[in-house]
Enzyme design. Structure first.
Site, PDB file in Angstrom:
ATOM      1  N   TYR A  30       0.808  -1.217   0.000  1.00 57.61           N
ATOM      2  CA  TYR A  30       0.000   0.000   0.000  1.00 57.61           C
ATOM      3  C   TYR A  30       0.839   1.263   0.000  1.00 57.61           C
ATOM      4  CZ  TYR A  30      -4.373  -2.498   0.355  1.00 57.61           C
ATOM      5  OH  TYR A  30      -5.455  -3.294   0.063  1.00 57.61           O
ATOM      6  N   ASP A  73      -5.491 -34.628   4.669  1.00 60.25           N
ATOM      7  CA  ASP A  73      -6.396 -35.447   3.865  1.00 60.25           C
ATOM      8  C   ASP A  73      -5.615 -36.516   3.117  1.00 60.25           C
ATOM      9  OD1 ASP A  73      -8.657 -34.020   4.598  1.00 60.25           O
ATOM     10  OD2 ASP A  73      -8.554 -32.660   2.875  1.00 60.25           O
ATOM     11  N   GLU A  75      -3.900 -29.939   8.503  1.00 57.34           N
ATOM     12  CA  GLU A  75      -3.931 -29.323   7.172  1.00 57.34           C
ATOM     13  C   GLU A  75      -4.954 -28.198   7.078  1.00 57.34           C
ATOM     14  OE1 GLU A  75      -5.347 -30.386   2.607  1.00 57.34           O
ATOM     15  OE2 GLU A  75      -5.047 -32.016   4.044  1.00 57.34           O
TER      16      GLU A  75
END
Length: 385
Positions: free
Chosen positions: A129, A266, A213
């Site tokens: 910014y 997973d 995760e």
């Protein structure tokens, strides 16, 4: 139980040896340097640019390639490390395609130089910014900061640039931030510190760290009071592909507390890859692997073999997409997979099924199966609780 404890002691001794080996590699290849040294390195870069201009030549910058497997080597105690002879890209100030990036790098260098001179810090968001029109997007600036860190051979913290954190942490852990703020993670999940290397007085009696995760799984374990049931422990998530701060925190906990670190991901290509990022690093950040990786991390679950062993219903399994197949075949070829025959067997099994499973699929067996059966059995079997 005595046999279990003996094995635990042996593994803990091995963890400590790995930490010491990592520290030696970090010292010889890539380490934090004092502020004055970073200033000198930046001045050398600018000096070369000025010299080129004085000779009426177009200045160039040499950037190490951070996206090619040919630029990294694998060392099991540490992970993926950038080679000394990695591919170098020449960024020209007079090139139509490279001029803007050249300008962005100079602007970033100027900002970093001022931060170092004033001994102050800024987030990458703050930097963006400062001149959003020039930088174009936050992603462009993020890449440039990492390019500069690699080019100057210093950590991002040594550049006095901090990343906005996205990870969460909870458990038996207290520490002081650099400004003296005391953080207690015991009662509620808190954001991972944005200046991990600045924290001090880390205290914990945790027996292990569980790296999760996804935020959805993290929240499920919070709802089931996982940290209370398995007290003392620490639970952390990077909410998917981990940010640098989450990786730094896991590394800091490992080397400070010298306790086991487990991965709960997973049973799919992306979950396995995320675990590998924590454990062995990524190609793009290989230049800082010695500060980020936890090579002793253990894959707790969800294992593809668990799906068959536990009788997870087929209707909750998800068919592979073509992208899943490509990702899995790519994983099989990575150097760290060859070090783990058990991983190869799990990956082969998943490819044979042509299916994947999320951790949430265990709820199809019983609502609280993950926290009350699956994780207790995994942790008890290893002698950790």
């Amino acid at each position: 139980m005595a046999e279990h404890l003996s094995e635990v002691d042996k593994l803990r001794a091995k963890l400590l040896q790995n930490i010491e080996a990592d520290d030696e590699t970090a010292t010889t290849y890539f380490s934090n340097v004092v502020r004055e040294d970073v200033l000198l390195r930046i001045e050398k870069v600018i000096g070369n640019i000025v010299s080129s201009l004085s000779r009426e030549e177009a200045p160039v910058l040499l950037l190490n390639s951070r996206s090619q497997w040919s630029s990294v080597r694998f060392e099991k105690p540490v992970g993926l490390l950038m080679t000394s002879d990695c591919t170098v890209t020449t960024l020209r100030s007079n090139g139509s395609l490279s001029l803007n990036k050249f300008a962005v790098i100079l602007k970033a260098l100027s900002t970093i130089y001022n931060l170092l001179q004033n001994d102050s810090y800024a987030t990458k968001r703050d930097m963006y910014y400062n001149d959003p029109q020039l930088f174009g997007s936050q992603k462009i600036l993020d890449t440039v900061v990492d390019d500069l860190s690699c080019m100057l051979k210093v950590s991002r913290r040594s550049l006095h640039v901090l990343a906005t954190t996205k990870g969460l942490i909870i458990g038996d852990l207290c520490y002081l931030e650099e400004d003296g703020t005391r953080v207690d993670c015991s009662f509620t999940a808190v954001p991972v510190c944005s200046n991990v290397r600045g924290i001090i007085s880390v205290t914990s009696s945790a027996k292990f760290v569980l790296v999760i995760e996804k935020d959805a799984t993290f929240q499920r374990l919070l709802d089931d009071d996982f940290c209370t049931r398995f007290y003392p422990c620490i639970m952390i998530t990077g909410k998917g592909v981990p940010d640098i701060n989450s990786r730094l925190m896991v590394r800091r906990l490992w080397e400070t507390l010298q306790i086991p670190v487990f991965a709960l991901v997973d049973a799919d290509p992306h979950g396995i890859e995320i675990m590998c990022i924590y454990k062995y690093g990524s190609v793009s950040m290989a230049f800082e692997a010695a500060n980020l990786t936890v090579s002793s991390m253990l894959w707790l679950g969800l294992l593809p073999s668990d799906i068959e062993r536990l009788g997870v219903p087929h209707d909750v399994l998800i068919p592979f997409t073509e992208a899943d197949k490509r990702k899995m075949n790519s994983l099989k070829k990575r150097p760290y997979i060859f070090c783990h025959p058990a991983w190869e067997r799990e990956i082969t099994l998943m490819l044979q099924w042509n299916q994947k499973a999320e951790i949430q699929s265990l709820a199809s067996i019983a609502p609280h199966f993950l926290t009350r059966v699956y994780l207790p059995n995994k942790l008890c079997h290893g002698g950790w609780i």
